[in-house]
Scaffold this motif. Structure first.
Motif, PDB file in Angstrom:
ATOM      1  N   TYR A 120     -36.331  -5.409  18.818  1.00 47.90           N
ATOM      2  CA  TYR A 120     -35.047  -4.332  18.735  1.00 47.90           C
ATOM      3  C   TYR A 120     -35.574  -3.314  19.651  1.00 47.90           C
ATOM      4  O   TYR A 120     -34.836  -2.960  20.510  1.00 47.90           O
ATOM      5  N   ILE A 124     -34.044  -1.943  23.533  1.00 43.47           N
ATOM      6  CA  ILE A 124     -33.062  -0.420  23.684  1.00 43.47           C
ATOM      7  C   ILE A 124     -33.967   0.524  24.532  1.00 43.47           C
ATOM      8  O   ILE A 124     -33.106   1.126  25.616  1.00 43.47           O
ATOM      9  N   ARG A 138     -29.920   7.619  21.233  1.00 40.94           N
ATOM     10  CA  ARG A 138     -30.119   5.932  20.790  1.00 40.94           C
ATOM     11  C   ARG A 138     -29.507   5.550  19.769  1.00 40.94           C
ATOM     12  O   ARG A 138     -28.931   4.646  19.483  1.00 40.94           O
ATOM     13  N   ASP A 139     -30.124   6.284  18.422  1.00 37.46           N
ATOM     14  CA  ASP A 139     -29.699   5.887  17.187  1.00 37.46           C
ATOM     15  C   ASP A 139     -27.914   5.961  17.134  1.00 37.46           C
ATOM     16  O   ASP A 139     -27.513   5.353  16.389  1.00 37.46           O
ATOM     17  N   ARG A 142     -26.431   3.132  19.049  1.00 35.90           N
ATOM     18  CA  ARG A 142     -26.903   1.769  18.212  1.00 35.90           C
ATOM     19  C   ARG A 142     -25.892   1.737  17.264  1.00 35.90           C
ATOM     20  O   ARG A 142     -25.503   0.634  16.909  1.00 35.90           O
ATOM     21  N   HIS A 214     -29.294  -5.060  25.725  1.00 39.54           N
ATOM     22  CA  HIS A 214     -30.164  -5.110  24.634  1.00 39.54           C
ATOM     23  C   HIS A 214     -29.945  -6.066  23.698  1.00 39.54           C
ATOM     24  O   HIS A 214     -30.691  -6.714  23.184  1.00 39.54           O
TER      25      HIS A 214
END
Length: 363
Positions: A120, A124, A138-139, A142, A214
């Motif tokens: 993962y 990403i 990013r989190d 996501r 991704h």
């Protein structure tokens, strides 16, 4: 599904009748014949946005992906994106992909979840660096991306609005301070040639690249690793093996819906005008009329005209990047841990989409 013939009636998520295409040559026809449109506005039977749970205010940004246009708009948009999403840019990324893979595999415990720690985060990090998405964000995106697949309509709406708002703000930031990344390049195209790329198109393209860049690669890396760990295989040449993984268990199981612009004879069936047509890649890739021993995983298969990245004008724009990431990811993983084995049962996502959610391994 394919046992009913290469073209057969079926139903969509909302129960609307559609046509299922499961044969390989028939699928190629649908993907290349201009009598089949990719533009959802050219039919009135299915409200695709509503079926996906997308609210009206943000649906255009998530429905108007590159795969949902016909020529000449598709030709125009793909040419503009291709100017930035080039093979040269992907080739320049290879050392960085290798570096990220090595870093992710350093300092791991003896047992770990291969998806959470490797399959993962690798794609990403790559797609975020390519697009120019700050690492600190990013989190957040996501979580929004994950919400798009949630069973709760409120979560789907929140995720969609979060993503659209975030990318809109990111576009504005790139306009103020451009950098050497894909999104800055697309903004530059928009500003220098504004009549050819609208703001809605720019945001929609950016979101589709971010999501597609991704999600499918995570699936390809994780399912390829699972196959290598669960089958008595001679790993052989990784490049050839990745093509067989795409055929045998590729993450893209369904094509974007097509719609007949006129009556079409296909597979001994006449599909009327205005009908929705669903190509099932997973079935077409195992058509015994096209593939010898289609149910057998053969990592040395040479004649492999799979549809894992689609076909025709909508062939996946990121195919070269996905191949590079997967080849590097698998080679680096098994070079580092040649005795890698499963440490428990793999977890699979419930529902119609086959995707791994957990893959415990031991070094």
């Amino acid at each position: 599904m394919a046992g009913h013939g290469p073209v057969s009636p079926g139903t969509y998520l909302d129960g609307t009748p559609i046509w299922l295409v499961t044969g390989h040559p028939e699928a190629v026809t649908v993907l290349t014949d201009p009598r089949f449109s990719s533009d959802v506005t050219k039919q009135g039977k299915i409200d695709v946005a509503a079926a996906a749970g997308l609210p009206e205010d943000v649906a255009p940004y998530l429905m108007h992906t590159l795969g949902a246009y016909d020529p000449p708009d598709h030709t125009r948009l793909r040419r503009l994106v291709s100017r930035e999403f080039t093979a040269r840019r992907v080739e320049r990324l290879r050392p960085r992909i290798q570096q990220i893979a090595g870093e992710l595999l350093t300092g791991l415990p003896q047992e770990f979840d291969l998806i959470e720690r490797y399959a993962y985060p690798l794609p990403i990090q790559v797609i975020c660096e390519l697009l120019g998405v700050p690492g600190a964000d990013r989190d957040t995106w996501r979580a929004w991306a994950a919400d798009l697949g949630a069973p709760d309509p409120a979560r789907i709406a929140a995720g969609a609005r979060g993503l659209v708002g975030y990318v809109r703000d990111l576009v504005a930031a790139k306009r103020r301070a451009p950098a050497d990344d894909l999104l800055s390049g697309l903004v530059r195209v928009r500003d220098e040639d504004g009549d050819r790329l609208g703001d809605e198109e720019l945001i929609a393209l950016s979101i589709s690249i971010l999501l597609a860049g991704h999600e499918t690669t995570v699936g390809l890396i994780s399912q390829s690793a699972w196959l290598l760990l669960t089958h008595p295989l001679d790993r052989g040449d990784v490049a050839t093996a990745v093509e067989e993984f795409l055929r045998y268990s590729g993450p893209a199981e369904l094509a974007v819906l097509r719609y007949t612009l006129e009556p079409v004879e296909l597979g001994d069936v006449t599909i009327p005008a205005g009908e929705a047509v669903q190509v099932v890649y997973a079935a077409a890739n195992r058509d015994p009329r096209r593939f010898d021993r289609p149910g057998e995983l053969d990592l040395h298969r040479l004649d492999n005209a799979h549809l894992g990245f689609g076909h025709g004008i909508h062939y996946c724009l990121g195919a070269a990047l996905a191949r590079a990431e997967t080849r590097i990811a698998l080679t680096t993983l098994f070079d580092r841990f040649p005795a890698l084995t499963l440490a428990g049962e793999a977890g699979w996502q419930p529902g119609f989409k086959r995707a791994l959610t957990g893959l415990p391994v031991r070094t």
